[in-house]
Design an enzyme around this catalytic site. Structure first.
Site, mmCIF file in Angstrom:
data_model
loop_
_atom_site.group_PDB
_atom_site.id
_atom_site.type_symbol
_atom_site.label_atom_id
_atom_site.label_comp_id
_atom_site.label_asym_id
_atom_site.label_seq_id
_atom_site.Cartn_x
_atom_site.Cartn_y
_atom_site.Cartn_z
ATOM 1 C CB VAL A 256 11.584 40.178 -45.992
ATOM 2 C CG1 VAL A 256 12.807 41.014 -45.672
ATOM 3 C CG2 VAL A 256 12.438 38.646 -45.680
ATOM 4 C CB ALA A 257 8.566 43.306 -48.218
ATOM 5 C CD GLU A 261 12.693 44.094 -41.897
ATOM 6 O OE1 GLU A 261 11.476 43.956 -42.064
ATOM 7 O OE2 GLU A 261 13.227 44.823 -42.737
ATOM 8 C CG ASP A 303 13.606 73.493 -6.271
ATOM 9 O OD1 ASP A 303 13.431 73.881 -7.503
ATOM 10 O OD2 ASP A 303 14.879 73.023 -6.188
ATOM 11 C CG ASP A 595 18.599 72.455 -5.271
ATOM 12 O OD1 ASP A 595 18.186 71.923 -3.999
ATOM 13 O OD2 ASP A 595 18.464 73.470 -5.716
ATOM 14 C CG ASP A 599 15.959 67.559 -2.775
ATOM 15 O OD1 ASP A 599 15.125 67.452 -1.777
ATOM 16 O OD2 ASP A 599 16.222 68.536 -3.334
ATOM 17 C CG ASN A 689 11.417 46.199 -47.192
ATOM 18 O OD1 ASN A 689 10.808 46.671 -46.205
ATOM 19 N ND2 ASN A 689 12.468 45.294 -47.013
HETATM 20 P P1 ATP Z 1 13.535 76.412 -1.725
HETATM 21 O O1 ATP Z 1 12.500 75.517 -2.393
HETATM 22 O O2 ATP Z 1 13.183 77.800 -1.920
HETATM 23 O O3 ATP Z 1 14.885 76.193 -2.581
HETATM 24 P P2 ATP Z 1 14.749 75.221 0.239
HETATM 25 O O4 ATP Z 1 13.714 74.045 0.473
HETATM 26 O O5 ATP Z 1 15.954 74.993 -0.012
HETATM 27 O O6 ATP Z 1 13.747 76.277 -0.437
HETATM 28 P P3 ATP Z 1 16.002 75.705 2.764
HETATM 29 O O7 ATP Z 1 17.511 76.193 2.030
HETATM 30 O O8 ATP Z 1 16.027 74.337 3.354
HETATM 31 O O9 ATP Z 1 14.905 75.903 1.930
HETATM 32 O O10 ATP Z 1 15.715 76.940 3.801
HETATM 33 C C1 ATP Z 1 14.772 76.650 4.723
HETATM 34 C C2 ATP Z 1 14.705 77.949 5.660
HETATM 35 O O11 ATP Z 1 15.861 77.793 6.516
HETATM 36 C C3 ATP Z 1 14.689 79.269 4.880
HETATM 37 O O12 ATP Z 1 13.285 79.734 4.751
HETATM 38 C C4 ATP Z 1 15.490 80.120 5.828
HETATM 39 O O13 ATP Z 1 14.600 80.770 6.836
HETATM 40 C C5 ATP Z 1 16.477 79.299 6.706
HETATM 41 N N1 ATP Z 1 17.748 79.434 6.067
HETATM 42 C C6 ATP Z 1 18.152 79.010 4.790
HETATM 43 N N2 ATP Z 1 19.625 78.916 4.396
HETATM 44 C C7 ATP Z 1 20.034 79.378 5.601
HETATM 45 C C8 ATP Z 1 21.226 79.532 6.353
HETATM 46 N N3 ATP Z 1 22.311 79.328 5.507
HETATM 47 N N4 ATP Z 1 21.553 79.623 7.680
HETATM 48 C C9 ATP Z 1 20.231 79.888 8.435
HETATM 49 N N5 ATP Z 1 19.218 79.606 8.095
HETATM 50 C C10 ATP Z 1 19.006 79.460 6.505
#
Ligand code: ATP
Length: 859
Positions: A256-257, A261, A303, A595, A599, A689
């Site tokens: 046991v010691a 466990e 990102d 985000d 994703d 123990n």
């Molecule tokens: P990050 O990695 O920097 O967060 P992301 O992957 O979120 O970028 P997106 O937001 O998908 O990038 O934007 C991609 C492209 O789309 C931008 O570079 C811009 O030119 C265009 N874009 C972003 N937001 C808008 C919007 N609200 N209206 C129109 N075009 C946009």
């Protein structure tokens, strides 16, 4: 594409409270709590404890009441400690899940509120937007381009359009809004919802973490070895003529010691406490195994916007055919002006900003408090356009009233553009479009000469190379409805600055020092990505062009090895998945931030999916293993550090506990050869123990992190916990403790002292010396529990010698000062051995199978 009914105003707080009492919380299938008595029963079913209970019976029958009491006490204490550890671990895990509980936006008392999804009731008015998980069954009353992914309920992977204008349209709990927006009235919550009805099948039992599994395996092997050795002790004792019953009880006590466990419980507790410490540092772990995986992360895929950069955009540059402009002033309030060159271009520049302000979902509210702070709501890119429009003298709210929106094509990260259609009174339709330059500067979209397209593209590349996020803006007037996204007129380009966070470079440098390779994955333009990557030190000037790859390159197969790339631009969510897989195929342990609504798959594929607590969507948060409550990458690094600390302390515990077990067995095996007939009594072994594993063992888990923890490469997740010299350390320390304890006892016997009590105290002191010696820093205020536990154990050891009650049960005798001194000396020897030969083995040397090319990985 838009359906609208009259928008309901929502419940009042009083109605909601009444409905909540009636329908119960909106929660599905929360696992029932395990009652204490089942936990106790589970502890008592442990084979070792069963053996102990048998020993109690045996000792009672033979009239050995002292041993019966001690063994009984050990069973009680062991069970109590085991149950307490389980409950603590469970509570810690439950606390974590409330920290990351889903939230919902609703209308209550006529205003918009965010509340925990559990508080939703039927009749609540939900506000849903892209990236939300529908928190309860609901009927949409208003919808804009609403697209819902129902695969989690139906298995159907193609998202479905939902239109509030269709009376039968329903939104089911657990499905995901992948595009658009909706207002919906909750129809069913909790167990009554679609998710609740299938929840039973969705509740897998919590599984053991890989480390727990491995340790459980180790525990079984050790138990087997120990039992065999204890049998040897038993048989040898009989051979030397010891009483059968006394030997049986001794052998059982020894088993046991010596068997650790408490190992699984100690590990669970260490993981749970680690998770709590991470939460205190604003990193919320959603699954316990993530705590241990975090320490061995080798790749960080991050990102850009809001993670490496401030995520606060400022429109600084404008370009149009024949003019250029600068916007001065800050990005968070409309103080500054529009300077156009030549001045004749001003009208064109203002027209561009007007279109950008119309094609916009953000809003800008003047300060209400004395601090003069403006409120920017919505997408930062769009908010920046509004701020610039006001600086140019426009009134976005007035524009929207004058030219109301009649329809829209919302932005999504695949199309990378967005269009809105407006109509002022009975005037023509006005189409406003903005988006990434490649998505707009396209002959299919624009009615423009090839020369204009070429020079606009060139200007866009120039702005991007300076680190600007670039958008192109276009518009058209139409008398009749037609295709929105063709035949438009280019108004120009805007360049938005989003500076790197001041801490970003230091955070990435810390990753590199810890052997973690950072890569940047962004939807932005390659030139923008490269400029930012340079500024945060992710690319140095020597990096070859191949270190940056755009989405198109990969589609064209131009990048044979994804792991050679440090910056990925214009990446779509699907490609993120490919990148994670490519690294994993090379043995990397990946952490990925995300985000967006798309994703989810990449976050789940990554070993550690990381979502942002404030900025991220609900889907990303629920798909992630780790949520950064403050949206700071530095918090992830802190979590990695905590993960390494947990692992180091588990190794520290193993070294200490196993070396102690080895010593106890060796003392019992070798003692008789040195003339110490029955070296220790059953009760004495169990007392040792209790004092070593119980008090001090748990305190080891709270040891502070090593200064070296983030200066060495991560351990390989395939590495055995006892690797890196640890098991040799166990044997070595075990041998030293044995030798010094036996030597002290032999001396005591020669001096005519009560040698058995001396051996008891020396063995305990040597083990306590070891645990102190295994500290990284001897004197530190970081973990007062360990010195306190050691002092407490030493006190209880002396109590065993001097308290008459304990003397009776443990069969000990009081010692004189020289004998106490000799035992203390054994403690010093244990301490020194741990310092010299044990401590260095705790920190694993790091993985030898480093992955990825050396470039960029070393820093
Ligand atoms: P990050 O990695 O920097 O967060 P992301 O992957 O979120 O970028 P997106 O937001 O998908 O990038 O934007 C991609 C492209 O789309 C931008 O570079 C811009 O030119 C265009 N874009 C972003 N937001 C808008 C919007 N609200 N209206 C129109 N075009 C946009």
């Amino acid at each position: 594409m838009t359906g609208t009914a009259t928008r309901p105003t929502g419940l009042t707080a009083a109605e909601a409270a009444r409905l909540l009492a009636e329908h119960g919380p909106n929660r599905v299938g929360s696992a029932p709590r395990t009652p204490i008595r089942s936990r106790v029963a589970a502890q008592l079913r442990d084979p070792l404890v069963l053996v102990l209970l048998a020993a109690v019976v045996l000792t009672v029958v033979t009239g050995d009441h002292a041993d019966a009491i001690v063994i009984g006490l050990v069973v009680v204490v062991n069970t109590a400690v085991g149950v307490a550890q389980e409950v603590r671990a469970d509570t810690a895990v439950a606390a974590l899940s409330t920290l990351s509980a889903p939230a919902a936006r609703v209308l209550r008392d006529g205003g918009e509120r965010e509340l925990p999804s559990a508080e939703l009731v039927p009749g609540d008015v939900l506000l849903l937007s892209e990236g939300d998980i529908v928190p309860a069954d609901a009927a949409p009353v208003e919808s804009t381009a609403l697209l819902v992914d129902e695969s989690m309920l139906t298995g159907e992977s193609v998202p479905v359009e939902k239109d509030a204008a269709v009376p039968s349209a329903r939104l089911a709990a657990g499905t995901v809004v992948v595009r658009g927006r909706a207002v919906a009235v909750v129809t069913a919550t909790g167990q009554d919802s679609a998710l609740g009805r299938i929840a039973a099948s969705l509740h897998p039992r919590p599984r053991l973490t890989p480390l727990q599994q491995r340790l459980a395996g180790l525990g079984r092997v050790l138990a087997l070895v120990t039992v065999v050795l204890c049998l040897v002790v038993f048989v040898l004792g009989l051979a030397r003529g010891q009483a059968l019953e006394a030997m049986a009880v001794t052998a059982i006590s020894l088993a046991v010691a010596a068997v650790p466990e408490s190992l699984p419980a100690v590990v669970t507790l260490a993981l749970a406490i680690g998770a709590r410490r991470m939460a205190a540092r604003r990193a919320i772990v959603r699954r316990l195994p993530a705590v241990e995986t975090l320490g061995s992360v080798t790749l960080l895929a991050t990102d850009k916007t809001g993670t490496l950069t401030e995520g606060r955009m400022t429109l600084e540059r404008l370009w149009g055919p024949g003019w250029e402009a600068t916007v001065t002033g800050p990005g968070d309030r409309p103080e500054g002006e529009l300077l156009v060159e030549p001045a004749a271009g001003r009208a064109a520049a203002v027209a561009l900003l007007r279109t950008a302000a119309l094609c916009n979902d953000a809003s800008l509210r003047p300060p209400v408090a004395a601090d003069g702070r403006w409120t920017l709501l919505g997408d930062p890119t769009e908010a920046a356009l509004l701020v610039a429009a006001v600086k140019a003298g426009l009134d976005p709210a007035g524009l929207a009233r004058h030219s109301p929106r009649v329809s829209e094509e919302p932005f999504d990260s695949l199309r990378k553009r967005m269009a809105t259609v407006h109509r002022a009174g009975s005037g023509p339709l006005e189409i406003c479009l903005k988006g990434a330059p490649e998505a707009v500067l396209d002959p299919a979209v624009l009615d423009a000469s090839p020369e204009l397209l070429a020079s606009a593209s060139q200007q866009a590349a120039r702005l991007a190379a300076r680190g600007y996020r670039v958008l192109a803006v276009a518009s058209a007037l139409r008398d009749a409805p037609g295709p929105t996204e063709s035949g438009l007129r280019l108004l120009g380009l805007v360049g938005l600055a989003d500076p790197p966070k001041p801490a970003a470079a230091a955070t990435l440098a810390a990753c590199r020092r810890a052997g973690i390779t950072p890569v940047l994955i962004t939807g932005d333009h390659p030139a923008t990505a490269r400029a930012i990557a340079r500024r945060v030190g992710l690319l140095d000037h020597a990096d070859r062009a191949a270190a940056v790859a755009a989405g198109g390159d990969r589609a064209a197969g131009a990048v044979p090895d994804l792991t050679a790339v440090r910056v990925f631009a214009r990446t779509d969510p699907q490609q993120k998945l490919d990148i994670v897989r490519a690294w994993q195929a090379r043995g990397a342990v990946t952490a990925m931030t995300g985000d967006g609504v798309n994703d989810g798959p990449a976050l789940q594929q990554a070993d550690i999916g990381v979502a942002m607590g404030r900025r991220g969507t609900e889907v990303a948060r629920q798909a992630a293993d780790l949520v950064l409550a403050d949206d700071e990458l530095a918090t992830l690094v802190a979590a990695v550090e905590e993960g390494r600390r947990v692992y180091d302390n588990i190794r520290r515990f193993l070294l200490y506990a196993l070396a102690g077990g080895v010593a106890e067995i060796l003392v019992m095996l070798l003692g008789p050869l040195l003339g110490l007939a029955l070296p220790l009594r059953a009760g004495q072994i169990l007392w040792i123990n209790l004092l070593t594993h119980g008090l001090t063992g748990v305190a080891v888990g709270a040891e502070p992190v090593s200064e070296q923890a983030m200066r060495r490469p991560p351990r390989s997740p395939r590495e055995h916990v006892l690797a890196g010299g640890l098991w040799q350390g166990v044997l070595g320390l075990g041998a030293v403790v044995t030798a010094v304890s036996l030597a002290t006892a032999v001396w005591a016997r020669a001096a005519g002292a009560p040698w058995q009590s001396v051996l008891f105290l020396a063995l305990l002191a040597a083990q306590l010396g070891v645990v102190l010696g295994l500290r990284e820093r001897l004197v530190t205020s970081a973990n007062p529990f360990l010195p306190l536990a050691v002092a407490g154990s030493a006190g209880l050891a002396l109590a065993a010698l001097y308290l008459p009650v304990l003397q009776d049960v443990l069969l000990t005798e009081p010692l004189a000062l020289p004998e106490i001194g000799a035992a203390a000396l054994a403690g010093v020897v244990g301490f020194t051995a741990a310092r010299v030969g044990g401590r260095g083995r705790i920190l694993p040397a790091g993985r030898s199978d480093r992955v990825g090319p050396p470039r960029g990985a070393g820093g």
